[in-house]
Scaffold this active site. Sequence first.
Site, PDB file in Angstrom:
ATOM      1  CG  ASN A  98      -0.201  -0.087   2.504  1.00 13.21           C
ATOM      2  OD1 ASN A  98       0.550   0.811   2.839  1.00 13.21           O
ATOM      3  ND2 ASN A  98      -0.375  -1.194   3.238  1.00 13.21           N
ATOM      4  CG  ASP A 106      -6.997  -5.402   6.293  1.00  9.24           C
ATOM      5  OD1 ASP A 106      -6.477  -5.460   7.418  1.00  9.24           O
ATOM      6  OD2 ASP A 106      -7.604  -4.403   5.869  1.00  9.24           O
ATOM      7  CE  LYS A 131       8.768 -11.749 -14.380  1.00 13.45           C
ATOM      8  NZ  LYS A 131       9.471 -11.256 -15.540  1.00 13.45           N
ATOM      9  CG  PHE A 162      -2.750   5.762  13.291  1.00  9.81           C
ATOM     10  CD1 PHE A 162      -2.056   5.677  14.485  1.00  9.81           C
ATOM     11  CD2 PHE A 162      -2.619   6.917  12.522  1.00  9.81           C
ATOM     12  CE1 PHE A 162      -1.247   6.721  14.910  1.00  9.81           C
ATOM     13  CE2 PHE A 162      -1.808   7.964  12.932  1.00  9.81           C
ATOM     14  CZ  PHE A 162      -1.119   7.860  14.124  1.00  9.81           C
ATOM     15  CE  LYS A 196     -11.216   0.518  10.891  1.00  9.55           C
ATOM     16  NZ  LYS A 196     -10.557   1.249   9.838  1.00  9.55           N
ATOM     17  CE  LYS A 218      -9.044  -3.198  14.212  1.00 10.04           C
ATOM     18  NZ  LYS A 218      -8.010  -3.207  13.196  1.00 10.04           N
TER      19      LYS A 218
HETATM   20  N1  CTP Z   1      -4.223  -3.230  11.859  1.00 11.35           N
HETATM   21  C1  CTP Z   1      -3.503  -4.294  12.358  1.00 11.35           C
HETATM   22  N2  CTP Z   1      -3.498  -5.480  11.691  1.00 11.35           N
HETATM   23  C2  CTP Z   1      -4.172  -5.632  10.538  1.00 11.35           C
HETATM   24  C3  CTP Z   1      -4.900  -4.553  10.011  1.00 11.35           C
HETATM   25  C4  CTP Z   1      -4.906  -3.355  10.696  1.00 11.35           C
HETATM   26  O1  CTP Z   1      -2.884  -4.160  13.415  1.00 11.35           O
HETATM   27  N3  CTP Z   1      -4.124  -6.806   9.906  1.00 11.35           N
HETATM   28  C5  CTP Z   1      -4.229  -1.974  12.617  1.00 11.35           C
HETATM   29  C6  CTP Z   1      -3.569  -0.794  11.937  1.00 11.35           C
HETATM   30  O2  CTP Z   1      -2.191  -0.724  12.269  1.00 11.35           O
HETATM   31  C7  CTP Z   1      -4.335   0.391  12.502  1.00 11.35           C
HETATM   32  C8  CTP Z   1      -5.722  -0.174  12.752  1.00 11.35           C
HETATM   33  O3  CTP Z   1      -5.569  -1.595  12.790  1.00 11.35           O
HETATM   34  O4  CTP Z   1      -3.816   0.825  13.736  1.00 11.35           O
HETATM   35  C9  CTP Z   1      -6.758   0.169  11.751  1.00 11.35           C
HETATM   36  O5  CTP Z   1      -6.319  -0.131  10.456  1.00 11.35           O
HETATM   37  P1  CTP Z   1      -7.290   0.087   9.211  1.00 11.35           P
HETATM   38  O6  CTP Z   1      -6.599  -0.386   7.987  1.00 11.35           O
HETATM   39  O7  CTP Z   1      -7.819   1.486   9.246  1.00 11.35           O
HETATM   40  O8  CTP Z   1      -8.510  -0.812   9.583  1.00 11.35           O
HETATM   41  P2  CTP Z   1      -8.821  -2.334   9.548  1.00 11.35           P
HETATM   42  O9  CTP Z   1      -8.756  -2.860  10.946  1.00 11.35           O
HETATM   43  O10 CTP Z   1      -7.963  -3.022   8.553  1.00 11.35           O
HETATM   44  O11 CTP Z   1     -10.354  -2.318   9.154  1.00 11.35           O
HETATM   45  P3  CTP Z   1     -11.090  -2.014   7.768  1.00 11.35           P
HETATM   46  O12 CTP Z   1     -10.359  -2.786   6.731  1.00 11.35           O
HETATM   47  O13 CTP Z   1     -12.458  -2.487   8.038  1.00 11.35           O
HETATM   48  O14 CTP Z   1     -11.051  -0.519   7.573  1.00 11.35           O
END
Ligand code: CTP
Length: 401
Positions: free
Chosen positions: A208, A278, A288, A322, A336, A340
């Site tokens: 990302n 995620d 490859k 975050f 969240k 969490k």
């Molecule tokens: N986070 C994490 N582990 C993951 C995904 C996210 O620890 N596998 C943490 C990020 O570091 C951040 C928070 O969760 O502090 C929120 O991340 P975000 O990408 O905004 O949300 P998600 O939990 O992934 O939820 P969604 O995809 O529904 O927005």
Amino acid sequence: MINKNILLGVTGGIAAYKACALTSKLQQQGANVKVIMTDNATKFVSPLTFQALSRNPVYTDTFDEKDPEKIAHIDLADWADIIILAPATANIIGKLATGIADDMISTTVLATKAPIYIAPAMNVNMYNHPSVIKNMKTLTEYGYHFIEPGSGYLACGWVGKGRLEEPETIIQVIQSHQSNGNLLAGKKVLISAGPTREKIDPVRYFSNRSTGKMGFSLAEAAAEYGAEVTLVTGPVFLDTSHKNIKRINVTTAEEMYQAMLREFPCNDIVIKSAAVADYRPKVVFDDKIKKQAGSIKFEMERTKDILAELGSKKTHQFLVGFAAETQNVLEYGKEKLHRKHLDAIVINNVSQEGAGFESETNIVTYVNRNHEEYQIPVALKSEVARQLLQLIWRDMKDEEA
Ligand code: CTP
């Protein structure tokens, strides 16, 4: 700033005109201001301007000893409570980093025990030159504080980073730093930063746009506030210079999970600013993937939610997440926070200009467990980091009480 002795060093850049406003504002706030100028600075602004604004004589020459009872540069070095170099050119940064003392500013700075704040201003390519970066890193290691330049249109015609920070912000940063100097002394802070990379084959990955800048700014600010910092970071092009930061490099979400869980128990504040993948490809190819006619599909599987896992294991830690959102920003962010088991969440609308990925600045809302909301308007990520840590410290204090 009342009754503080501030020594302002002005070096030779066009931004010297902004140092006039800085002198005036410091003076208005009750500081005793004395100004030293390099020869080149006097080509941009007359010493008389600073003399009138500071109501003190201006120093330009190491050998112009105004008082036979004293040696001017030593006297000034001892007199100063705080030294500010603004604008600071690549030249003065280079001289200080290598210990060269051949003018009134460099001799005075080398002789002082006062805290030193450097606000650089120069062309964007100079600012990004490896030797300037190296010199700034050296000075950071020596304990000098940098007030990063802003980005925008530069006097030389280039657009980019290198514009002297505004006088109001320079004062604000110094005040905030002075009043919060040892805010996190004795605390251990764990921060995650950057993206993760999820491998597809030996040459490709899913990732990302995170640059790690927000997490690194948090780590630097926490270290400046006296904390012992562990920074777990995905692949980024950033450097850490503070001696109180231990850096752990990881690549995948799984590696970040392992590192964070290992470090979690012994930390007091844990901030998860990393943009963790995620999903990852279910199958990683050893060779490859060769292109074929038609489309290609990858089956993706979920990675572990590191933050949720930390939330479920929390004991004494103050846990901050975050939330990067593009719609229903506050609602999703608060959801969240509860899901969490966090103590606070930093919510940003990543589609807003001046916020989120690949930006030098950020705009965030900090929400704590009691649903108290604090807006931090657009500011450099380094300043956002300082303000966030002050909020975290205050909420931690309230929870401990
Ligand atoms: N986070 C994490 N582990 C993951 C995904 C996210 O620890 N596998 C943490 C990020 O570091 C951040 C928070 O969760 O502090 C929120 O991340 P975000 O990408 O905004 O949300 P998600 O939990 O992934 O939820 P969604 O995809 O529904 O927005």
